[in-house]
Design an enzyme around this catalytic site. Structure first.
Site, short mmCIF file in Angstrom:
data_model
loop_
_atom_site.label_atom_id
_atom_site.label_comp_id
_atom_site.label_asym_id
_atom_site.label_seq_id
_atom_site.Cartn_x
_atom_site.Cartn_y
_atom_site.Cartn_z
N ASP A 95 0.85 -1.18 0.00
CA ASP A 95 0.00 0.00 0.00
C ASP A 95 0.90 1.24 0.00
O ASP A 95 1.97 1.24 0.61
CB ASP A 95 -0.89 -0.01 1.25
CG ASP A 95 -1.95 1.08 1.22
OD1 ASP A 95 -2.56 1.29 0.15
OD2 ASP A 95 -2.17 1.74 2.25
N GLU A 96 0.46 2.32 -0.66
CA GLU A 96 1.22 3.58 -0.69
C GLU A 96 2.69 3.33 -1.06
O GLU A 96 3.61 3.76 -0.36
CB GLU A 96 1.14 4.29 0.67
CG GLU A 96 -0.27 4.56 1.17
CD GLU A 96 -0.96 5.77 0.53
OE1 GLU A 96 -0.47 6.27 -0.50
OE2 GLU A 96 -1.99 6.18 1.06
N CYS A 152 -12.33 15.48 -11.11
CA CYS A 152 -11.76 16.80 -10.90
C CYS A 152 -12.70 17.64 -10.03
O CYS A 152 -13.89 17.76 -10.33
CB CYS A 152 -11.53 17.50 -12.24
SG CYS A 152 -10.91 19.19 -12.04
ZN ZN Z 1 -10.81 20.04 -14.24
#
Ligand code: ZN
Length: 209
Positions: A95-96, A152
């Site tokens: 992980d990570e 986003c």
């Molecule tokens: Zn965007």
């Protein structure tokens, strides 16, 4: 004339799960480990001690799923401990992965040559949009790459970048790459909304080589 076939070596495989923050990398890693267990495989999950946000020896996904992990630090003794612990299992998850030092690349290669299936999950790009060395190298070496995206936070398009925000503003390019536990936040952003400072890779690549 008879041809002699070279002896068939049993080797494992490497799968890399990468993407920005909040793209579900850890959830996918935990889900793949669960599936391996359903197939009666023994699994081992490794987590780096650098991640001081959570020093317990388990990994928790955003969806609440939880699994015990072997906690290791970035030193050769702990990397040897990974090899030792992996002897008894079929599948090893990381992980990570971006928190591990570059020695993790050789360690994972060793695990694959030992016949283990390795799943390495981690951020592919830092907050500047520059690849993390270990994840980039492992992605090139991988049998399979799953590149996840997020949404986003500005426009709702597919996000592949992690925007670092300090005091409500995009972080400075020269801020340290890893600043775990600082007063800051990250949000997923698309390439268009990601507040980078133009083409930066030429200088970065020159430095790395
Ligand atoms: Zn965007």
């Amino acid at each position: 004339m008879t041809t002699t076939q070279p002896p068939h070596r049993i080797v494992g495989l490497l799968k890399v799960v990468c993407g920005p923050m909040f793209s579900g990398k850890t959830e996918l890693l935990l889900s793949l480990l669960r599936r391996a267990e359903l197939a009666r495989k023994k699994v081992l999950l490794i987590k780096n001690h650098v991640d001081t946000r959570n020093t317990e020896d388990f990994v928790v996904g955003h969806d609440g799923t939880k699994r015990t992990a072997l906690l290791v630090k970035n030193n050769s003794g702990d990397f040897m401990e990974i090899i030792d612990a992996a002897q008894k299992v079929d599948v090893v998850g990381f992980d990570e992965t971006q928190f591990f030092s570059k020695e993790i690349i050789g360690t994972i290669e060793t695990l694959v040559l030992m016949g283990k299936s390795v799943i390495a999950s981690g951020l592919d790009l830092d907050f500047r949009g520059v690849p993390f060395n270990s994840v980039a190298m492992l992605s090139s070496m991988a049998d399979e790459i799953v590149k996840l995206s997020s949404v986003c936070m500005i426009c709702g398009e597919e996000a592949r970048f992690s925007q670092r925000i300090i005091d409500g503003k995009p972080a400075n390019f020269h801020d340290p790459i890893i600043l775990v536990g600082a007063e800051e936040c990250y949000e997923p952003r698309c390439r268009s909304c990601f507040a980078s400072r133009g083409p930066i890779m030429d200088g970065i690549i020159e430095k790395q080589i």
